[in-house]
Motif scaffolding. Structure first.
Motif, PDB file in Angstrom:
ATOM      1  N   ALA A 298       0.907  -1.223   0.153  1.00 10.11           N
ATOM      2  CA  ALA A 298       0.260  -0.163  -0.115  1.00 10.11           C
ATOM      3  C   ALA A 298       1.006   0.846  -0.361  1.00 10.11           C
ATOM      4  CB  ALA A 298      -0.871   0.318   1.213  1.00 10.11           C
ATOM      5  N   PHE A 299       1.606   1.428   0.905  1.00  6.55           N
ATOM      6  CA  PHE A 299       3.299   2.979   0.947  1.00  6.55           C
ATOM      7  C   PHE A 299       3.905   2.234   0.013  1.00  6.55           C
ATOM      8  CE2 PHE A 299       2.218   2.423   5.631  1.00  6.55           C
ATOM      9  CZ  PHE A 299       1.450   3.694   5.350  1.00  6.55           C
ATOM     10  N   GLN A 300       3.784   1.633  -1.010  1.00  4.23           N
ATOM     11  CA  GLN A 300       4.960   2.000  -2.373  1.00  4.23           C
ATOM     12  C   GLN A 300       3.815   2.153  -3.205  1.00  4.23           C
ATOM     13  OE1 GLN A 300       5.817  -1.411  -2.636  1.00  4.23           O
ATOM     14  NE2 GLN A 300       8.190  -1.698  -1.972  1.00  4.23           N
ATOM     15  N   HIS A 301       2.569   1.619  -3.726  1.00  2.00           N
ATOM     16  CA  HIS A 301       1.659   2.408  -4.277  1.00  2.00           C
ATOM     17  C   HIS A 301       1.330   3.959  -4.492  1.00  2.00           C
ATOM     18  CE1 HIS A 301      -1.905   2.057  -7.131  1.00  2.00           C
ATOM     19  NE2 HIS A 301      -2.412   3.008  -5.888  1.00  2.00           N
ATOM     20  N   LEU A 302       1.620   3.678  -3.040  1.00  2.00           N
ATOM     21  CA  LEU A 302       0.661   5.366  -2.506  1.00  2.00           C
ATOM     22  C   LEU A 302       1.854   6.376  -2.872  1.00  2.00           C
ATOM     23  CD1 LEU A 302      -1.626   4.825   0.930  1.00  2.00           C
ATOM     24  CD2 LEU A 302      -2.544   5.187  -1.942  1.00  2.00           C
ATOM     25  N   ARG A 303       2.999   6.211  -2.318  1.00  2.00           N
ATOM     26  CA  ARG A 303       4.086   6.667  -2.939  1.00  2.00           C
ATOM     27  C   ARG A 303       4.441   7.128  -4.073  1.00  2.00           C
ATOM     28  NH1 ARG A 303       7.142   3.582   0.945  1.00  2.00           N
ATOM     29  NH2 ARG A 303       7.089   4.738   2.987  1.00  2.00           N
ATOM     30  N   LYS A 304       3.677   5.949  -5.194  1.00  2.00           N
ATOM     31  CA  LYS A 304       4.082   6.528  -6.504  1.00  2.00           C
ATOM     32  C   LYS A 304       2.806   6.791  -6.920  1.00  2.00           C
ATOM     33  CE  LYS A 304       5.047   1.589  -7.737  1.00  2.00           C
ATOM     34  NZ  LYS A 304       4.617   0.723  -8.677  1.00  2.00           N
ATOM     35  N   HIS A 305       1.747   7.663  -6.733  1.00  2.00           N
ATOM     36  CA  HIS A 305       0.650   8.170  -6.570  1.00  2.00           C
ATOM     37  C   HIS A 305       1.086  10.318  -6.288  1.00  2.00           C
ATOM     38  CE1 HIS A 305      -0.633   4.441  -8.154  1.00  2.00           C
ATOM     39  NE2 HIS A 305      -1.506   4.974  -8.978  1.00  2.00           N
ATOM     40  N   LEU A 306       1.321   9.747  -4.738  1.00  2.00           N
ATOM     41  CA  LEU A 306       1.130  11.054  -3.977  1.00  2.00           C
ATOM     42  C   LEU A 306       2.914  11.254  -3.770  1.00  2.00           C
ATOM     43  CD1 LEU A 306      -1.725  10.552  -2.519  1.00  2.00           C
ATOM     44  CD2 LEU A 306      -2.007  11.956  -4.429  1.00  2.00           C
ATOM     45  N   LEU A 307       3.336  12.614  -4.006  1.00  2.00           N
ATOM     46  CA  LEU A 307       4.592  12.919  -3.577  1.00  2.00           C
ATOM     47  C   LEU A 307       4.550  13.274  -1.946  1.00  2.00           C
ATOM     48  CD1 LEU A 307       6.341  14.811  -7.010  1.00  2.00           C
ATOM     49  CD2 LEU A 307       7.020  12.650  -5.448  1.00  2.00           C
ATOM     50  N   VAL A 308       3.264  13.996  -1.687  1.00  2.00           N
ATOM     51  CA  VAL A 308       2.492  14.934  -0.984  1.00  2.00           C
ATOM     52  C   VAL A 308       2.134  13.679   0.029  1.00  2.00           C
ATOM     53  CG1 VAL A 308       2.505  17.238  -1.881  1.00  2.00           C
ATOM     54  CG2 VAL A 308       0.950  15.545  -1.217  1.00  2.00           C
ATOM     55  N   LEU A 309       1.725  12.686  -0.200  1.00  2.00           N
ATOM     56  CA  LEU A 309       1.664  11.503   1.256  1.00  2.00           C
ATOM     57  C   LEU A 309       2.103  11.429   2.450  1.00  2.00           C
ATOM     58  CD1 LEU A 309      -0.432   8.941   1.474  1.00  2.00           C
ATOM     59  CD2 LEU A 309       1.310   7.436   0.464  1.00  2.00           C
ATOM     60  N   LEU A 310       3.475  11.418   2.175  1.00  2.00           N
ATOM     61  CA  LEU A 310       4.016  10.985   3.632  1.00  2.00           C
ATOM     62  C   LEU A 310       4.424  11.784   4.113  1.00  2.00           C
ATOM     63  CD1 LEU A 310       7.939   9.859   2.481  1.00  2.00           C
ATOM     64  CD2 LEU A 310       5.561   9.340   3.228  1.00  2.00           C
ATOM     65  N   PHE A 311       4.126  13.588   3.983  1.00  2.00           N
ATOM     66  CA  PHE A 311       3.776  15.279   5.130  1.00  2.00           C
ATOM     67  C   PHE A 311       2.320  14.674   5.201  1.00  2.00           C
ATOM     68  CE2 PHE A 311       7.129  16.024   1.515  1.00  2.00           C
ATOM     69  CZ  PHE A 311       7.427  16.523   2.310  1.00  2.00           C
ATOM     70  N   LEU A 312       1.164  13.980   4.551  1.00  2.00           N
ATOM     71  CA  LEU A 312      -0.556  14.089   4.807  1.00  2.00           C
ATOM     72  C   LEU A 312      -0.388  13.270   6.004  1.00  2.00           C
ATOM     73  CD1 LEU A 312      -2.357  14.653   1.301  1.00  2.00           C
ATOM     74  CD2 LEU A 312      -2.291  15.958   3.572  1.00  2.00           C
ATOM     75  N   LEU A 313       0.493  11.984   5.709  1.00  2.00           N
ATOM     76  CA  LEU A 313       0.076  10.879   6.625  1.00  2.00           C
ATOM     77  C   LEU A 313       1.058  11.470   8.069  1.00  2.00           C
ATOM     78  CD1 LEU A 313       0.148   7.653   4.350  1.00  2.00           C
ATOM     79  CD2 LEU A 313      -1.486   8.524   5.555  1.00  2.00           C
ATOM     80  N   ARG A 314       2.041  11.813   7.368  1.00  2.00           N
ATOM     81  CA  ARG A 314       2.696  11.912   9.603  1.00  2.00           C
ATOM     82  C   ARG A 314       1.766  12.955   9.965  1.00  2.00           C
ATOM     83  NH1 ARG A 314       8.944  12.706   6.726  1.00  2.00           N
ATOM     84  NH2 ARG A 314       8.836  10.978   6.793  1.00  2.00           N
ATOM     85  N   ASN A 315       0.709  14.288   9.041  1.00  2.00           N
ATOM     86  CA  ASN A 315       0.077  15.201  10.067  1.00  2.00           C
ATOM     87  C   ASN A 315      -0.538  13.691  10.974  1.00  2.00           C
ATOM     88  OD1 ASN A 315       2.179  16.902   9.304  1.00  2.00           O
ATOM     89  ND2 ASN A 315       0.656  17.736   7.321  1.00  2.00           N
ATOM     90  N   VAL A 316      -2.087  13.480  10.119  1.00  2.00           N
ATOM     91  CA  VAL A 316      -2.440  12.093  10.553  1.00  2.00           C
ATOM     92  C   VAL A 316      -2.104  11.659  11.569  1.00  2.00           C
ATOM     93  CG1 VAL A 316      -4.036  11.208   9.729  1.00  2.00           C
ATOM     94  CG2 VAL A 316      -3.906  12.793   8.171  1.00  2.00           C
ATOM     95  N   LYS A 317      -1.450  11.296  11.506  1.00  2.00           N
ATOM     96  CA  LYS A 317      -1.256  10.436  12.563  1.00  2.00           C
ATOM     97  C   LYS A 317      -0.506  10.947  13.413  1.00  2.00           C
ATOM     98  CE  LYS A 317       2.329   6.219  12.941  1.00  2.00           C
ATOM     99  NZ  LYS A 317       2.973   5.545  12.796  1.00  2.00           N
ATOM    100  N   PHE A 318      -0.080  12.211  13.840  1.00  2.00           N
ATOM    101  CA  PHE A 318       0.639  13.259  14.810  1.00  2.00           C
ATOM    102  C   PHE A 318      -0.597  13.601  15.820  1.00  2.00           C
ATOM    103  CE2 PHE A 318       4.943  11.671  14.480  1.00  2.00           C
ATOM    104  CZ  PHE A 318       5.717  12.443  13.786  1.00  2.00           C
ATOM    105  N   ALA A 319      -1.386  13.757  14.533  1.00  2.00           N
ATOM    106  CA  ALA A 319      -3.161  14.589  14.920  1.00  2.00           C
ATOM    107  C   ALA A 319      -3.416  13.597  15.818  1.00  2.00           C
ATOM    108  CB  ALA A 319      -4.187  14.671  14.355  1.00  2.00           C
ATOM    109  N   ARG A 320      -3.639  11.835  15.649  1.00  2.00           N
ATOM    110  CA  ARG A 320      -4.063  10.801  16.263  1.00  2.00           C
ATOM    111  C   ARG A 320      -3.644  11.044  17.215  1.00  2.00           C
ATOM    112  NH1 ARG A 320      -4.657   5.775  13.082  1.00  2.00           N
ATOM    113  NH2 ARG A 320      -2.219   5.935  13.193  1.00  2.00           N
ATOM    114  N   LYS A 321      -2.748  11.146  18.058  1.00  2.00           N
ATOM    115  CA  LYS A 321      -1.898  10.685  19.379  1.00  2.00           C
ATOM    116  C   LYS A 321      -2.608  11.706  20.119  1.00  2.00           C
ATOM    117  CE  LYS A 321       2.396   8.619  17.162  1.00  2.00           C
ATOM    118  NZ  LYS A 321       3.760   8.779  17.075  1.00  2.00           N
TER     119      LYS A 321
END
Length: 175
Positions: free
Chosen positions: A152-175
């Protein structure tokens, strides 16, 4: 023609309603009138057959204008509003539109994952379940869940360059 309008209305409403309500709510200061404002905008666009022109920026502009009209009418009937509600910088609209477009791209990329991979990704990453729990729920091994997440992460990285930043923001917001 009418049926196409109804289908388009349903699609736009489903896609943009919650974002537009949040935006209008920031402007008018309350969720209830914001929902009414957004519904009125969609109804007006439907009645005037202008839904086919409804891009995200067009919808945000319509909701902004309707929200400002609501504020102006409220001013005449009640006490003055704070200065933050009177002046709405154009920058906020652009940031909201850009954020919404990023979320739409992320959602589209997640939806393009293979079915099993998508289900596991949503369980683990979006719902915060542990690999072990997902493995037992689907009747597969821990390592299979891990492999699906890697895919899933490999697929998403191919499609979105900003994915890592978005997912990090979402993940940190949950903590």
């Amino acid at each position: 023609m009418e049926k196409e309008q109804i289908i388009l209305l349903e699609e736009l409403f489903t896609r943009y309603f919650s974002h537009l309500v949040l935006y209008s709510g920031k402007l008018v200061g309350s969720r209830e009138p914001a929902e009414d404002i957004v519904q009125d905008v969609f109804l007006h666009l439907f009645e005037t057959k202008r839904l086919k022109y409804a891009t995200s920026s067009f919808l945000f502009t319509c909701v902004k204008n309707a929200s400002l009209n609501y504020i102006n009418l409220s001013k005449k009937r009640t006490i003055p509003l704070s200065s933050t509600q009177e002046a709405i910088p154009e920058k906020d609209i652009q940031e909201e539109i850009a954020h919404m477009q990023q979320l739409e791209r992320l959602d589209a990329a997640i939806e393009s994952l293979p079915a099993k991979c998508k289900e596991i990704f949503k369980q683990v990453y979006l719902q915060g379940q542990r690999y072990e729990d997902v493995a037992s729920q689907f009747g597969i091994s821990y390592h299979t869940v891990k492999a699906h997440m890697t895919t899933a992460f490999q697929h998403l990285r191919k499609h979105l360059l900003v994915l890592l930043f978005l997912l990090r923001n979402v993940k940190f917001a949950r903590k």
